[in-house]
Design a protein around this motif. Structure first.
Motif, PDB file in Angstrom:
ATOM      1  N   TYR A  41       0.830  -1.207   0.000  1.00 19.49           N
ATOM      2  CA  TYR A  41       0.000   0.000   0.000  1.00 19.49           C
ATOM      3  C   TYR A  41       0.866   1.258   0.000  1.00 19.49           C
ATOM      4  O   TYR A  41       0.645   2.184  -0.778  1.00 19.49           O
ATOM      5  CB  TYR A  41      -0.931   0.010   1.219  1.00 19.49           C
ATOM      6  CG  TYR A  41      -2.168  -0.810   1.047  1.00 19.49           C
ATOM      7  CD1 TYR A  41      -3.311  -0.276   0.452  1.00 19.49           C
ATOM      8  CD2 TYR A  41      -2.222  -2.125   1.489  1.00 19.49           C
ATOM      9  CE1 TYR A  41      -4.463  -1.033   0.305  1.00 19.49           C
ATOM     10  CE2 TYR A  41      -3.372  -2.888   1.343  1.00 19.49           C
ATOM     11  CZ  TYR A  41      -4.492  -2.332   0.760  1.00 19.49           C
ATOM     12  OH  TYR A  41      -5.634  -3.078   0.606  1.00 19.49           O
ATOM     13  N   ILE A  58       0.918   4.215  -2.694  1.00 23.53           N
ATOM     14  CA  ILE A  58       0.560   5.569  -2.246  1.00 23.53           C
ATOM     15  C   ILE A  58       1.687   6.539  -2.577  1.00 23.53           C
ATOM     16  O   ILE A  58       1.460   7.632  -3.100  1.00 23.53           O
ATOM     17  CB  ILE A  58       0.247   5.573  -0.734  1.00 23.53           C
ATOM     18  CG1 ILE A  58      -1.068   4.839  -0.471  1.00 23.53           C
ATOM     19  CG2 ILE A  58       0.207   6.993  -0.184  1.00 23.53           C
ATOM     20  CD1 ILE A  58      -1.316   4.507   0.991  1.00 23.53           C
ATOM     21  N   ALA A  68      -3.718   8.813  -4.365  1.00 24.63           N
ATOM     22  CA  ALA A  68      -3.004   8.351  -3.172  1.00 24.63           C
ATOM     23  C   ALA A  68      -3.968   8.223  -1.994  1.00 24.63           C
ATOM     24  O   ALA A  68      -3.936   7.233  -1.261  1.00 24.63           O
ATOM     25  CB  ALA A  68      -1.873   9.317  -2.830  1.00 24.63           C
ATOM     26  N   GLN A 105      -5.095   4.915   0.069  1.00 22.85           N
ATOM     27  CA  GLN A 105      -4.933   4.942   1.518  1.00 22.85           C
ATOM     28  C   GLN A 105      -6.251   4.652   2.223  1.00 22.85           C
ATOM     29  O   GLN A 105      -6.267   4.002   3.259  1.00 22.85           O
ATOM     30  CB  GLN A 105      -4.364   6.309   1.943  1.00 22.85           C
ATOM     31  CG  GLN A 105      -3.834   6.347   3.347  1.00 22.85           C
ATOM     32  CD  GLN A 105      -4.898   6.729   4.359  1.00 22.85           C
ATOM     33  OE1 GLN A 105      -5.935   7.275   4.021  1.00 22.85           O
ATOM     34  NE2 GLN A 105      -4.615   6.430   5.614  1.00 22.85           N
ATOM     35  N   SER A 154      -4.141   1.947   8.290  1.00 18.31           N
ATOM     36  CA  SER A 154      -3.163   2.881   7.733  1.00 18.31           C
ATOM     37  C   SER A 154      -2.255   3.392   8.843  1.00 18.31           C
ATOM     38  O   SER A 154      -2.605   3.387  10.013  1.00 18.31           O
ATOM     39  CB  SER A 154      -3.865   4.041   7.036  1.00 18.31           C
ATOM     40  OG  SER A 154      -4.602   4.808   7.947  1.00 18.31           O
ATOM     41  N   SER A 201       2.035   6.009   5.454  1.00 14.20           N
ATOM     42  CA  SER A 201       1.125   6.276   4.342  1.00 14.20           C
ATOM     43  C   SER A 201       0.734   7.749   4.323  1.00 14.20           C
ATOM     44  O   SER A 201       0.659   8.369   3.267  1.00 14.20           O
ATOM     45  CB  SER A 201      -0.097   5.373   4.395  1.00 14.20           C
ATOM     46  OG  SER A 201      -0.816   5.541   5.599  1.00 14.20           O
ATOM     47  N   ILE A 241       1.730  10.953   1.433  1.00 13.37           N
ATOM     48  CA  ILE A 241       0.739  11.848   0.839  1.00 13.37           C
ATOM     49  C   ILE A 241       1.099  13.300   1.113  1.00 13.37           C
ATOM     50  O   ILE A 241       1.028  14.155   0.233  1.00 13.37           O
ATOM     51  CB  ILE A 241      -0.675  11.529   1.372  1.00 13.37           C
ATOM     52  CG1 ILE A 241      -1.111  10.148   0.876  1.00 13.37           C
ATOM     53  CG2 ILE A 241      -1.670  12.591   0.946  1.00 13.37           C
ATOM     54  CD1 ILE A 241      -2.371   9.623   1.524  1.00 13.37           C
TER      55      ILE A 241
END
Length: 93
Positions: free
Chosen positions: A57, A61, A73, A77, A83, A87, A91
């Motif tokens: 992930y 992302i 993204a 997420q 999360s 992550s 972003i």
């Protein structure tokens, strides 16, 4: 090694030669794709993964964020189980 040299084809060839791909090899081929500006290819690998993990992930992302697709993204997420700060950092930066 191939990804750092920009040789995504060779990285994929090595990946295809592995009989039983685990998350490490899946994540490696995704990273090779995202780090060499082949985000669509990374997404295809991500969809083929049996069970994406946090690294999977986060790699995706990060790839979306690097290409300026913040909405993409955030979408990835939002589907990420549990999360984490990595992550969100991908972003934000």
């Amino acid at each position: 090694m191939y990804a750092y040299c920009g040789s995504v084809k060779e990285a994929i060839w090595e990946f295809d030669e592995i009989d039983d791909n685990g998350n490490i090899s899946w994540n490696s081929v995704m990273a090779a794709s995202t780090r060499n500006q082949k985000l669509e290819q990374a997404v295809e690998f991500w969809h083929q993964m049996p069970i994406p993990d946090k690294i999977s992930y986060n790699e995706l992302i990060n790839g979306f964020a690097q290409f300026g697709n913040i909405d993409g993204a955030i979408e990835i997420q939002s589907h990420m189980p549990n999360s984490n700060s990595s992550s969100w950092n991908a972003i934000i930066t």
